[in-house]
Design an enzyme around this catalytic site. Structure first.
Site, short mmCIF file in Angstrom:
data_model
loop_
_atom_site.label_atom_id
_atom_site.label_comp_id
_atom_site.label_asym_id
_atom_site.label_seq_id
_atom_site.Cartn_x
_atom_site.Cartn_y
_atom_site.Cartn_z
N CYS A 1 0.85 -1.20 0.00
CA CYS A 1 0.00 0.00 0.00
C CYS A 1 0.88 1.25 0.00
O CYS A 1 1.59 1.51 -0.96
CB CYS A 1 -0.98 -0.02 1.16
N HIS B 1 -3.97 -4.64 -0.08
CA HIS B 1 -3.54 -5.22 1.19
C HIS B 1 -3.62 -6.74 1.10
O HIS B 1 -4.70 -7.32 1.28
CB HIS B 1 -4.43 -4.72 2.33
N GLU C 1 -2.68 -8.86 3.23
CA GLU C 1 -3.04 -9.38 4.55
C GLU C 1 -4.54 -9.28 4.82
O GLU C 1 -5.04 -9.86 5.79
CB GLU C 1 -2.25 -8.63 5.64
#
Length: 203
Positions: A79, A181, A183
């Protein structure tokens, strides 16, 4: 050992949780010796480009990260971390970035029906293959951003359509960036992190 770089500007808890889920040995650290000894580095980021670069400078990490990359350590920016890989950021004020990938970080253009920030799941389109792009065609990942990396097509591996063709994954040599992202992107995101860790092991 994978080091997630600690500079008080990253979504570090979720990144570490994702790596732990993969069984990856990782540590959150801003220690210069640990960064230089790492098998791979992850630079997460949430916030503004100028503040993030100022914090990296304050902690003496800019030159450390550059030294690690110069010795061949793979680096993954997430990001804001991907945006910092560019030469210049235009968020709030013109700011010098890490300069690993030629280009400028700019505001996503306004367009009817496409609010900024770009938030949500978007489908990926592969432009050129890299060690991290295997199996990503037409998969969707989670974005939260108001700025994009304006870089040459030579460095763009994957895009996503929004108000423009957003560079979603970029790389140059052993430096990689993902605008979304991983994650927060389920199995697809975990797979990207796993491929990065595998790449670190190979290099």
């Amino acid at each position: 050992m994978i080091i997630v770089i600690d500079y008080a500007a990253g979504n570090t808890a979720n990144v570490l949780r994702a790596l732990a889920k993969l069984g990856v040995e990782a540590d959150l650290s801003g220690d210069k010796e640990k960064i230089l000894a790492a098998d791979g580095l992850i630079l997460p980021g949430v916030g503004a480009y100028p503040a993030a670069m100022a914090e990296l400078e304050k902690r003496g990490l800019v030159n450390t990260i550059k030294s690690a990359v110069a010795q061949g350590t793979p680096l993954l920016g997430i990001c804001l971390g991907m945006q910092l890989l560019t030469e210049t950021g235009l968020e709030h004020e013109e700011t010098v970035g890490l300069g690993f990938i030629p280009g400028v970080c700019r505001t996503i253009p306004m367009k009817a029906g496409y609010p900024v920030p770009h938030i949500g799941w978007s489908e990926l389109k592969i432009k050129q293959e890299s060690p991290l792009t295997v199996g990503l065609e037409n998969q969707s990942v989670y974005f939260v951003h108001s700025y994009f990396t304006d870089v040459s097509a030579d460095y763009i591996d994957v895009t996503a359509n929004y108000s423009m063709e957003v560079p979603a994954m970029i790389h140059k040599d052993r430096v990689y960036g993902v605008q979304f992202h991983p994650e927060k992107s389920g199995k697809v995101g975990l797979g990207i992190l796993q491929k990065f860790v595998a790449f670190c092991g190979e290099t």
